[in-house]
Design a protein around this motif. Structure first.
Motif, PDB file in Angstrom:
ATOM      1  N   HIS A  22     -55.645  28.374   7.660  1.00 32.78           N
ATOM      2  CA  HIS A  22     -55.508  27.663   6.390  1.00 32.78           C
ATOM      3  C   HIS A  22     -54.942  28.588   5.306  1.00 32.78           C
ATOM      4  CE1 HIS A  22     -57.506  24.726   3.285  1.00 32.78           C
ATOM      5  NE2 HIS A  22     -56.188  24.734   3.218  1.00 32.78           N
ATOM      6  N   ALA A  23     -55.414  29.847   5.295  1.00 32.08           N
ATOM      7  CA  ALA A  23     -54.908  30.784   4.292  1.00 32.08           C
ATOM      8  C   ALA A  23     -53.418  31.048   4.490  1.00 32.08           C
ATOM      9  CB  ALA A  23     -55.697  32.100   4.350  1.00 32.08           C
ATOM     10  N   ARG A  24     -52.985  31.051   5.754  1.00 28.98           N
ATOM     11  CA  ARG A  24     -51.552  31.208   6.022  1.00 28.98           C
ATOM     12  C   ARG A  24     -50.777  30.020   5.479  1.00 28.98           C
ATOM     13  NH1 ARG A  24     -51.474  30.900  11.402  1.00 28.98           N
ATOM     14  NH2 ARG A  24     -50.989  28.684  11.265  1.00 28.98           N
ATOM     15  N   ASP A  25     -51.298  28.827   5.695  1.00 31.57           N
ATOM     16  CA  ASP A  25     -50.635  27.625   5.181  1.00 31.57           C
ATOM     17  C   ASP A  25     -50.555  27.645   3.657  1.00 31.57           C
ATOM     18  OD1 ASP A  25     -50.475  26.779   7.810  1.00 31.57           O
ATOM     19  OD2 ASP A  25     -52.202  25.431   7.681  1.00 31.57           O
ATOM     20  N   LEU A  26     -51.633  28.099   3.016  1.00 30.55           N
ATOM     21  CA  LEU A  26     -51.641  28.170   1.554  1.00 30.55           C
ATOM     22  C   LEU A  26     -50.646  29.216   1.054  1.00 30.55           C
ATOM     23  CD1 LEU A  26     -55.500  27.971   1.000  1.00 30.55           C
ATOM     24  CD2 LEU A  26     -53.830  26.189   0.442  1.00 30.55           C
ATOM     25  N   GLY A  27     -50.556  30.347   1.758  1.00 26.50           N
ATOM     26  CA  GLY A  27     -49.579  31.362   1.386  1.00 26.50           C
ATOM     27  C   GLY A  27     -48.157  30.851   1.507  1.00 26.50           C
ATOM     28  N   ARG A  28     -47.904  30.084   2.550  1.00 25.48           N
ATOM     29  CA  ARG A  28     -46.559  29.514   2.728  1.00 25.48           C
ATOM     30  C   ARG A  28     -46.237  28.522   1.616  1.00 25.48           C
ATOM     31  NH1 ARG A  28     -43.690  27.650   8.314  1.00 25.48           N
ATOM     32  NH2 ARG A  28     -41.821  26.716   7.387  1.00 25.48           N
ATOM     33  N   GLN A  29     -47.210  27.689   1.257  1.00 23.92           N
ATOM     34  CA  GLN A  29     -46.990  26.739   0.167  1.00 23.92           C
ATOM     35  C   GLN A  29     -46.672  27.481  -1.132  1.00 23.92           C
ATOM     36  OE1 GLN A  29     -50.422  24.135  -0.054  1.00 23.92           O
ATOM     37  NE2 GLN A  29     -50.313  23.676   2.136  1.00 23.92           N
ATOM     38  N   ALA A  30     -47.389  28.593  -1.357  1.00 27.85           N
ATOM     39  CA  ALA A  30     -47.131  29.371  -2.578  1.00 27.85           C
ATOM     40  C   ALA A  30     -45.725  29.959  -2.552  1.00 27.85           C
ATOM     41  CB  ALA A  30     -48.168  30.489  -2.696  1.00 27.85           C
ATOM     42  N   ALA A  41     -56.185  36.668  -2.949  1.00 26.06           N
ATOM     43  CA  ALA A  41     -56.932  36.452  -1.714  1.00 26.06           C
ATOM     44  C   ALA A  41     -58.333  37.034  -1.884  1.00 26.06           C
ATOM     45  CB  ALA A  41     -56.219  37.120  -0.549  1.00 26.06           C
ATOM     46  N   LEU A  42     -59.337  36.158  -1.892  1.00 28.69           N
ATOM     47  CA  LEU A  42     -60.734  36.582  -1.943  1.00 28.69           C
ATOM     48  C   LEU A  42     -61.301  36.431  -0.538  1.00 28.69           C
ATOM     49  CD1 LEU A  42     -63.488  37.303  -3.110  1.00 28.69           C
ATOM     50  CD2 LEU A  42     -63.685  34.970  -3.989  1.00 28.69           C
ATOM     51  N   GLY A  43     -61.473  37.553   0.150  1.00 29.08           N
ATOM     52  CA  GLY A  43     -61.947  37.493   1.529  1.00 29.08           C
ATOM     53  C   GLY A  43     -61.742  38.821   2.223  1.00 29.08           C
ATOM     54  N   GLY A  44     -61.917  38.803   3.532  1.00 29.13           N
ATOM     55  CA  GLY A  44     -61.764  40.014   4.319  1.00 29.13           C
ATOM     56  C   GLY A  44     -60.336  40.231   4.769  1.00 29.13           C
ATOM     57  N   ASP A  45     -60.159  41.221   5.641  1.00 28.07           N
ATOM     58  CA  ASP A  45     -58.822  41.581   6.089  1.00 28.07           C
ATOM     59  C   ASP A  45     -58.137  40.447   6.852  1.00 28.07           C
ATOM     60  OD1 ASP A  45     -58.611  44.309   5.135  1.00 28.07           O
ATOM     61  OD2 ASP A  45     -60.149  44.818   6.606  1.00 28.07           O
ATOM     62  N   VAL A  48     -56.661  38.113   4.264  1.00 26.26           N
ATOM     63  CA  VAL A  48     -55.496  38.750   3.653  1.00 26.26           C
ATOM     64  C   VAL A  48     -54.295  38.680   4.601  1.00 26.26           C
ATOM     65  CG1 VAL A  48     -54.553  40.917   2.791  1.00 26.26           C
ATOM     66  CG2 VAL A  48     -56.892  40.251   2.207  1.00 26.26           C
ATOM     67  N   ASN A  49     -54.531  38.958   5.882  1.00 30.45           N
ATOM     68  CA  ASN A  49     -53.443  38.910   6.855  1.00 30.45           C
ATOM     69  C   ASN A  49     -52.818  37.525   6.923  1.00 30.45           C
ATOM     70  OD1 ASN A  49     -52.564  38.217   9.835  1.00 30.45           O
ATOM     71  ND2 ASN A  49     -52.318  40.423   9.636  1.00 30.45           N
ATOM     72  N   GLU A  50     -53.644  36.503   6.914  1.00 32.10           N
ATOM     73  CA  GLU A  50     -53.117  35.134   6.944  1.00 32.10           C
ATOM     74  C   GLU A  50     -52.267  34.847   5.706  1.00 32.10           C
ATOM     75  OE1 GLU A  50     -55.672  31.889   7.662  1.00 32.10           O
ATOM     76  OE2 GLU A  50     -56.482  32.673   9.545  1.00 32.10           O
ATOM     77  N   VAL A  51     -52.775  35.218   4.531  1.00 32.02           N
ATOM     78  CA  VAL A  51     -52.026  34.973   3.297  1.00 32.02           C
ATOM     79  C   VAL A  51     -50.677  35.680   3.346  1.00 32.02           C
ATOM     80  CG1 VAL A  51     -51.973  35.396   0.811  1.00 32.02           C
ATOM     81  CG2 VAL A  51     -54.083  34.567   1.877  1.00 32.02           C
ATOM     82  N   VAL A  52     -50.670  36.939   3.785  1.00 32.76           N
ATOM     83  CA  VAL A  52     -49.428  37.707   3.860  1.00 32.76           C
ATOM     84  C   VAL A  52     -48.440  37.039   4.810  1.00 32.76           C
ATOM     85  CG1 VAL A  52     -48.429  39.883   4.679  1.00 32.76           C
ATOM     86  CG2 VAL A  52     -50.438  39.900   3.188  1.00 32.76           C
TER      87      VAL A  52
END
Length: 302
Positions: A22-30, A41-45, A48-52
């Motif tokens: 989900h964090a990856r999907d949100l990063g892509r939308q951004a 990104a509030l969370g663990g590594d 963060v990896n998903e967002v990146v």
């Protein structure tokens, strides 16, 4: 409280992740949005990896893509700590707010993995990592830890130590490695049991103790790799001691250790499928992986 503090300084939309990826999907939308300047990104590594990976799904473009800010919320938080952020989320939020007010940021390099052409892993999607990756022994440990966490065990350092011992006892290739490292313009490095790839230093933390496999690794250079060609009982005791006493000046060393610094690209081939981990996330078995160091890949608020 953290969200309230951030919202006092910026127009903020808070979203709670609901599933793996989900964090990856949100990063892509951004990344695809025209009006988002920053992703926090509030969370663990793993988060963060998903967002990146979402932010960089179409490739790096630090001058035009949203910047990234990290508030540590996991058990280890290697990436945030490597950036110099406090490990406490409240203190890190304060540091982030100061950085936003002062406009301080840096552009960091990242690592990228892909399936080499002509191999059975050719179709594996490319994936970014922020601080480390590993093929072989350490990835097996990560996989064992994930299994225990799925069974409800808490992610503690004692849990990691137990899984290191179990991985060692069950490692069939600890005396005769199956990995070959190939890179342009150099002879191959053969018979490795494990290859640990670092994009920054330290490699990880045991509590508050930093551990360095590649002390010279940096967000400002290419990627480093430590390869070990033997994991006998004596070798594990020696390298384990060296890790626990490692420093920014010296990491594991010896006749069965190979250290390479500031590489642009190399490929690992294994005679048998081995586990792969990236940023502490177990990604299954691979026989071939190409690693690329990409300089100036991501804009980080810090």
């Amino acid at each position: 409280m953290l969200i309230h503090a951030l919202a006092s300084e910026m127009k903020l939309e808070a979203v709670t992740t609901e599933y793996r990826g989900h964090a990856r999907d949100l990063g892509r939308q951004a990344a695809e949005s025209d009006d988002i300047d920053l992703v926090v990104a509030l969370g663990g590594d793993g988060t963060v990896n998903e967002v990146v990976n979402g932010l960089l799904h179409a490739g790096p473009d630090p001058e035009h893509l949203p910047g990234l800010a990290v508030v540590p919320g996991g058990s280890t938080n290697v990436f945030a700590r490597a950036l110099g952020l406090p490990n406490d989320p409240v203190e890190a939020t304060g540091a982030l707010l100061d950085a936003l007010r002062e406009g301080t940021e840096r552009i960091v390099g990242l690592g990228l993995t892909s399936g080499p052409p002509g191999t059975e892993d050719e179709a594996v999607p490319a994936r970014w990592f922020t601080f480390n990756a590993g093929l072989g022994f350490d990835a097996g440990v990560v996989g064992r830890v994930e299994q225990q966490r799925e069974r409800g065990k808490k992610s503690t350092h004692a849990l990691y130590v137990r899984q290191v011992v179990r991985q060692f006892l069950g490692e069939p290739n600890r005396r005769n490695g199956t990995i070959t490292l190939e890179r342009p313009g150099a002879d191959p490095v053969e018979d490795l049991v494990v290859a640990i790839v670092s994009n920054t230093s330290p490699w990880t933390y045991l509590g508050n103790r930093p551990m360095y496999t590649s002390p010279k690794a940096s967000f400002d250079t290419g990627i480093d790799v430590l390869g070990l060609s033997r994991l006998s009982t004596a070798a594990v005791a020696r390298y384990g001691t060296q890790l626990l006493t490692s420093s920014p000046e010296r990491g594991p060393h010896g006749k069965h250790a190979v250290s390479l610094h500031d590489l642009d690209q190399f490929t690992l081939h294994s005679k048998v499928p081995l586990p792969l981990q990236m940023d502490g996330d177990h990604l299954g078995l691979r026989t071939s992986v190409t690693f690329t160091g990409v300089r100036r890949a991501l804009r980080v608020i810090v």
